[in-house]
Each structure stands twice: as structure tokens, then as C-alpha cells.
Design a protein around this motif. Sequence first.
Motif, PDB file in Angstrom:
ATOM      1  N   SER A  54       0.814  -1.224   0.000  1.00  0.00           N
ATOM      2  CA  SER A  54       0.000   0.000   0.000  1.00  0.00           C
ATOM      3  C   SER A  54       0.838   1.260   0.000  1.00  0.00           C
ATOM      4  O   SER A  54       0.328   2.357  -0.211  1.00  0.00           O
ATOM      5  N   GLY A  55       2.117   1.110   0.278  1.00  0.00           N
ATOM      6  CA  GLY A  55       2.986   2.273   0.422  1.00  0.00           C
ATOM      7  C   GLY A  55       3.035   2.808   1.837  1.00  0.00           C
ATOM      8  O   GLY A  55       3.743   3.774   2.115  1.00  0.00           O
ATOM      9  N   GLY A  56       2.299   2.175   2.743  1.00  0.00           N
ATOM     10  CA  GLY A  56       2.243   2.673   4.099  1.00  0.00           C
ATOM     11  C   GLY A  56       3.464   2.369   4.946  1.00  0.00           C
ATOM     12  O   GLY A  56       3.660   2.975   6.011  1.00  0.00           O
ATOM     13  N   SER A  57       4.282   1.451   4.478  1.00  0.00           N
ATOM     14  CA  SER A  57       5.491   1.089   5.214  1.00  0.00           C
ATOM     15  C   SER A  57       6.682   1.117   4.270  1.00  0.00           C
ATOM     16  O   SER A  57       6.622   0.586   3.162  1.00  0.00           O
ATOM     17  N   THR A  58       7.748   1.772   4.721  1.00  0.00           N
ATOM     18  CA  THR A  58       8.967   1.843   3.919  1.00  0.00           C
ATOM     19  C   THR A  58      10.173   1.536   4.804  1.00  0.00           C
ATOM     20  O   THR A  58      10.102   1.622   6.039  1.00  0.00           O
ATOM     21  N   ASN A  59      11.261   1.203   4.158  1.00  0.00           N
ATOM     22  CA  ASN A  59      12.491   0.938   4.885  1.00  0.00           C
ATOM     23  C   ASN A  59      13.669   1.394   4.024  1.00  0.00           C
ATOM     24  O   ASN A  59      13.582   1.359   2.785  1.00  0.00           O
ATOM     25  N   GLY A  66      17.507   9.642   4.728  1.00  0.00           N
ATOM     26  CA  GLY A  66      17.532  11.089   4.680  1.00  0.00           C
ATOM     27  C   GLY A  66      17.891  11.644   3.314  1.00  0.00           C
ATOM     28  O   GLY A  66      17.753  12.852   3.083  1.00  0.00           O
ATOM     29  N   ARG A  67      18.333  10.785   2.402  1.00  0.00           N
ATOM     30  CA  ARG A  67      18.689  11.248   1.055  1.00  0.00           C
ATOM     31  C   ARG A  67      17.797  10.633  -0.012  1.00  0.00           C
ATOM     32  O   ARG A  67      17.519  11.287  -1.021  1.00  0.00           O
ATOM     33  N   PHE A  68      17.363   9.398   0.193  1.00  0.00           N
ATOM     34  CA  PHE A  68      16.526   8.691  -0.788  1.00  0.00           C
ATOM     35  C   PHE A  68      15.099   8.586  -0.255  1.00  0.00           C
ATOM     36  O   PHE A  68      14.887   8.441   0.948  1.00  0.00           O
ATOM     37  N   THR A  69      14.153   8.623  -1.182  1.00  0.00           N
ATOM     38  CA  THR A  69      12.744   8.446  -0.831  1.00  0.00           C
ATOM     39  C   THR A  69      12.092   7.502  -1.832  1.00  0.00           C
ATOM     40  O   THR A  69      12.180   7.726  -3.047  1.00  0.00           O
ATOM     41  N   ILE A  70      11.452   6.477  -1.309  1.00  0.00           N
ATOM     42  CA  ILE A  70      10.742   5.527  -2.161  1.00  0.00           C
ATOM     43  C   ILE A  70       9.256   5.842  -2.115  1.00  0.00           C
ATOM     44  O   ILE A  70       8.728   6.255  -1.076  1.00  0.00           O
ATOM     45  N   SER A  71       8.597   5.659  -3.251  1.00  0.00           N
ATOM     46  CA  SER A  71       7.156   5.880  -3.318  1.00  0.00           C
ATOM     47  C   SER A  71       6.589   4.990  -4.416  1.00  0.00           C
ATOM     48  O   SER A  71       7.344   4.413  -5.205  1.00  0.00           O
ATOM     49  N   ARG A  72       5.275   4.879  -4.439  1.00  0.00           N
ATOM     50  CA  ARG A  72       4.663   4.040  -5.472  1.00  0.00           C
ATOM     51  C   ARG A  72       3.337   4.639  -5.905  1.00  0.00           C
ATOM     52  O   ARG A  72       2.652   5.312  -5.121  1.00  0.00           O
ATOM     53  N   ASP A  73       2.986   4.364  -7.143  1.00  0.00           N
ATOM     54  CA  ASP A  73       1.695   4.748  -7.705  1.00  0.00           C
ATOM     55  C   ASP A  73       1.100   3.484  -8.303  1.00  0.00           C
ATOM     56  O   ASP A  73       1.436   3.104  -9.429  1.00  0.00           O
ATOM     57  N   ASN A  74       0.262   2.813  -7.530  1.00  0.00           N
ATOM     58  CA  ASN A  74      -0.278   1.533  -7.991  1.00  0.00           C
ATOM     59  C   ASN A  74      -1.175   1.693  -9.216  1.00  0.00           C
ATOM     60  O   ASN A  74      -1.258   0.788 -10.047  1.00  0.00           O
ATOM     61  N   ALA A  75      -1.829   2.831  -9.332  1.00  0.00           N
ATOM     62  CA  ALA A  75      -2.682   3.062 -10.499  1.00  0.00           C
ATOM     63  C   ALA A  75      -1.850   3.119 -11.777  1.00  0.00           C
ATOM     64  O   ALA A  75      -2.270   2.619 -12.828  1.00  0.00           O
ATOM     65  N   LYS A  76      -0.661   3.721 -11.675  1.00  0.00           N
ATOM     66  CA  LYS A  76       0.223   3.814 -12.840  1.00  0.00           C
ATOM     67  C   LYS A  76       1.170   2.618 -12.928  1.00  0.00           C
ATOM     68  O   LYS A  76       1.913   2.493 -13.891  1.00  0.00           O
ATOM     69  N   LYS A  77       1.149   1.776 -11.897  1.00  0.00           N
ATOM     70  CA  LYS A  77       1.999   0.588 -11.833  1.00  0.00           C
ATOM     71  C   LYS A  77       3.487   0.952 -11.875  1.00  0.00           C
ATOM     72  O   LYS A  77       4.285   0.346 -12.614  1.00  0.00           O
ATOM     73  N   VAL A  78       3.851   1.932 -11.081  1.00  0.00           N
ATOM     74  CA  VAL A  78       5.232   2.409 -11.034  1.00  0.00           C
ATOM     75  C   VAL A  78       5.661   2.615  -9.587  1.00  0.00           C
ATOM     76  O   VAL A  78       4.880   3.094  -8.766  1.00  0.00           O
ATOM     77  N   VAL A  79       6.918   2.260  -9.320  1.00  0.00           N
ATOM     78  CA  VAL A  79       7.560   2.556  -8.045  1.00  0.00           C
ATOM     79  C   VAL A  79       8.745   3.466  -8.335  1.00  0.00           C
ATOM     80  O   VAL A  79       9.487   3.242  -9.290  1.00  0.00           O
ATOM     81  N   TYR A  80       8.892   4.479  -7.501  1.00  0.00           N
ATOM     82  CA  TYR A  80       9.937   5.472  -7.716  1.00  0.00           C
ATOM     83  C   TYR A  80      10.979   5.416  -6.610  1.00  0.00           C
ATOM     84  O   TYR A  80      10.679   5.053  -5.468  1.00  0.00           O
ATOM     85  N   LEU A  81      12.183   5.834  -6.962  1.00  0.00           N
ATOM     86  CA  LEU A  81      13.223   6.047  -5.967  1.00  0.00           C
ATOM     87  C   LEU A  81      13.834   7.418  -6.252  1.00  0.00           C
ATOM     88  O   LEU A  81      14.564   7.584  -7.233  1.00  0.00           O
TER      89      LEU A  81
END
Length: 122
Positions: A54-59, A66-81
Motif C-alpha cells: 500500500s505504500g504505508g510502510s517503507t524501509n 535522509g537522502r533517498f525516498t521511495i514511493s509508489r503509484d499503484n494506479a500507474k503501476k510504477v515505483v519510484y526512488l
Amino acid sequence: QLQLVESGGGLVQPGGSLRLSCAASGFTLDYYAIAWFRQAPGKEREGVSCISTSGGSTNYADSVKGRFTISRDNAKKVVYLQMNSLKPEDTAVYYCARSRYCTFNYNTMNYWGKGTLVTVSS
């Protein structure tokens, strides 16, 4: 056809930023956690970041917190860094991989992309 395709790598100066994308096809991304790994020349592959379904938990690895951020857009089927304040030691091939939960244990990954090269150099 099941695919994970990384993109967004390239050459960047120290202190610069890049955003990597991991595009999923052939399966329902919502059902899988995604992890980013990297492998520098002569080094073992290491986990960088992971995100739950769901994107609710990251590690994050300590080296990128503090420098990298992960995220996802399930509708677009993409995960970003999103990678900021890049350092020469971030130079590596970056891979995304899927698993059932957010983990850096690469033995639990059941599919991998082919990777994208990130080079941090002046």
C-alpha cells in the motif's frame, strides 16, 4: 508478460539528484512489495529501500536514509526512488525486485528487473 523495467539512471555530479522508476507489467502491482537493490563493481548486491504493497510502510538502508525516498503509484503501476544529495559511493547498477513483503532479503524476491546504471562523478 511479467516485467519490471527500471529507468532514470545516468551520470550526475556529486550533490545532484536522480529519480529512478520501476515500471511493472504483466501482474497486479498492488499485491507486491517492491525493493530497490544496488550493486557496485566488485561488491555484493545490497538492499537500498523497500515499500509495502500500500505504500504505508517503507524501509531504507542506513547509507541512504535522509537522502533517498521511495514511493509508489499503484494506479500507474510504477515505483519510484528519488535520490538526492548523491555521492560517488552511490554509483552502482540499481535493480527493482518484487516480493510479498518489504524486505532486503534478496532470496525472497521472486522477480527482478534488469537494472539501470547510476554514475555519480564530477
